[in-house]
Design an enzyme around this catalytic site. Structure first.
Site, mmCIF file in Angstrom:
data_model
loop_
_atom_site.group_PDB
_atom_site.id
_atom_site.type_symbol
_atom_site.label_atom_id
_atom_site.label_comp_id
_atom_site.label_asym_id
_atom_site.label_seq_id
_atom_site.Cartn_x
_atom_site.Cartn_y
_atom_site.Cartn_z
ATOM 1 N N ASP A 144 4.760 31.433 34.116
ATOM 2 C CA ASP A 144 3.478 32.120 34.001
ATOM 3 C C ASP A 144 2.514 31.802 35.133
ATOM 4 O O ASP A 144 1.438 32.407 35.216
ATOM 5 C CB ASP A 144 2.828 31.781 32.646
ATOM 6 C CG ASP A 144 3.543 32.475 31.508
ATOM 7 O OD1 ASP A 144 3.999 33.620 31.718
ATOM 8 O OD2 ASP A 144 3.659 31.887 30.417
ATOM 9 N N ASP A 190 8.873 39.388 30.282
ATOM 10 C CA ASP A 190 7.533 39.182 30.846
ATOM 11 C C ASP A 190 7.600 38.655 32.284
ATOM 12 O O ASP A 190 6.716 38.882 33.096
ATOM 13 C CB ASP A 190 6.726 38.172 30.007
ATOM 14 C CG ASP A 190 6.961 38.273 28.516
ATOM 15 O OD1 ASP A 190 8.051 38.717 28.113
ATOM 16 O OD2 ASP A 190 6.059 37.912 27.749
HETATM 17 N N1 GLY Z 1 3.701 36.849 28.061
HETATM 18 C C1 GLY Z 1 3.535 36.637 26.674
HETATM 19 C C2 GLY Z 1 3.202 37.858 25.891
HETATM 20 O O1 GLY Z 1 3.302 38.979 26.362
HETATM 21 O O2 GLY Z 1 2.834 37.666 24.745
#
Ligand code: GLY
Length: 398
Positions: free
Chosen positions: A119, A184
């Site tokens: 992230d 993601d």
């Molecule tokens: N990246 C985590 C979500 O989309 O909840």
């Protein structure tokens, strides 16, 4: 009866009661931008009251039971509020927002001294990435701020999570998986494409294309790899069921592959550009007929309980990027769907009144429903991608 209706209509026109004219998209954008300015300042005032000497860098997370809920910089969303501030500055040129954006961006440099995960891409691109894009280099120089050096170091940290034998970057360090990769992670590749090792990003996108997607073009949320790259399992952790289409997962995939296609096109790598475009375009074909009438999806495409404004905003952005890839030469279906989503999000059902909602723009997003976490709440990334999509929307077409 017909005569009566006609008379009633004529009478209404005579009295000046015309149906209200629909706002243009430029007007929608201006109205939302005015709200965004008020909300951003309000949120900063709430954070200032909550912060103290022990919590100097609080980040907004959501709004529950009438209270702003915060996180520290390690939460994956820590860059989105600074990103909203940068977009408001970009659109208004008001230096008060530049100064607020700088104030909320700089603490994130400390992430480089922490243990980070995939992230870091979200965290740094929405904050320092926007700073690099929107801020005058002379101003940054005079303040001794170098977003590029933070972004380059962040990209190296992201690339260090790449496992060559599997051809993917590791997403999570927690949980029961050997080497988990979530969809993601496609979004985090932008950091590598702009500031790091593009080949690592390309390999990750190619491997994900092979293993994350179903025949119908939708994707799983998580693929677990063995160290040699063997796929050990496929799941949808944040969705309704492993085989269902979790809305935000589809949104990340759509936007992530559209972003990759555009980056490759800009670099003149048309083979890769078309390959990545193909993934996003197939998903777009699946999504468009399945969006509800007003455009904003439910949190999972198999469910009809909670809407997810964040998925709607990210899908709108992905559709607009795909249209950009096609140089606007298409049948306009994606553009119309994006418009529908953005108009709905800009309606009172979703858009909060200024100085309410903890300073968030949008209501009604879903974070992690199976965990009973952040259900039907405002979320920073919904606001961020909503504002971004409004700036991507080609207002001249409307
Ligand atoms: N990246 C985590 C979500 O989309 O909840």
């Amino acid at each position: 009866m017909r005569r009566l209706l006609l008379l009633a209509a004529l009478a209404a026109v005579a009295c000046g009661a015309r149906p209200p004219k629909e706002e243009t998209m430029a007007q929608v954008r201006e109205r939302v931008l005015a709200d965004a300015q008020a909300q951003a300042v309000y949120m900063d005032s709430l954070l200032t009251v909550m912060a103290g000497p022990d919590r100097p860098s609080l980040c907004p997370r959501n709004f529950r039971d009438g209270k702003l809920v915060t996180s520290d910089i390690d939460w994956w969303c820590s860059g989105f509020y600074p990103g909203v501030l940068w977009m408001v500055y970009e659109q208004t040129g008001d230096e008060a927002f530049r100064d607020l954006a700088v104030k909320h961006t700089l603490p994130l440099a400390e992430l480089l001294n922490h243990k980070t995960d995939h992230d870091i891409g979200f965290q740094l691109m929405s904050s320092f990435g926007k700073m690099a894009q929107d801020c005058d280099p002379e101003f940054l120089g005079s303040e001794g701020i170098s977003p590029d050096s933070v972004l380059t170091r962040g990209a190296a940290a992201l690339a260090s999570r790449f496992l060559p034998t599997a051809g993917v970057i590791r997403s999570w360090d927690h949980g029961k998986w050997n080497f988990p990769v979530i969809i993601d992670n496609m979004m985090n590749l932008e950091l590598l494409m702009d500031y790091g090792d593009r080949e690592v990003a390309e390999k990750h996108a190619l491997t994900t294309m092979k293993n994350h997607f179903r025949e119908d073009g939708t994707c799983y949320h998580l693929v677990n790899y063995a160290d040699d790259g063997t796929v050990l399992g496929k799941q949808t952790v944040q969705g309704f069921a492993d085989e269902s289409a979790w809305a935000r997962g589809q949104a990340w995939a759509l936007y992530g592959y559209a972003m990759m296609a555009l980056k490759e096109k800009e670099a003149g790598h048309m083979d890769l550009a078309d390959t990545f475009y193909g993934v996003a375009a197939k998903l777009e074909d699946w999504l468009l007929p399945r969006l509800p009438e007003d455009g904003v999806p439910f949190w999972d495409f198999s469910q009809t309980d909670y809407r997810d404004a964040s998925a709607g905003a990210i899908i709108a952005g992905g559709l607009l990027k795909l249209r950009e890839y096609r140089d606007a030469k298409d049948d306009g279906k994606g553009l119309r769907a994006a418009e529908r989503i953005l108009r709905t999000l800009a309606s009172p059902e979703y858009l909060a009144e200024p100085r309410t909602n903890g300073g968030f723009l949008l209501k009604h997003s879903v974070g992690h429903l199976p965990n009973k976490s952040e259900v039907d709440v405002p979320l920073t990334y919904a606001d961020y991608y909503f504002l971004e999509a409004l700036t991507l929307y080609p207002v001249s077409t409307n």
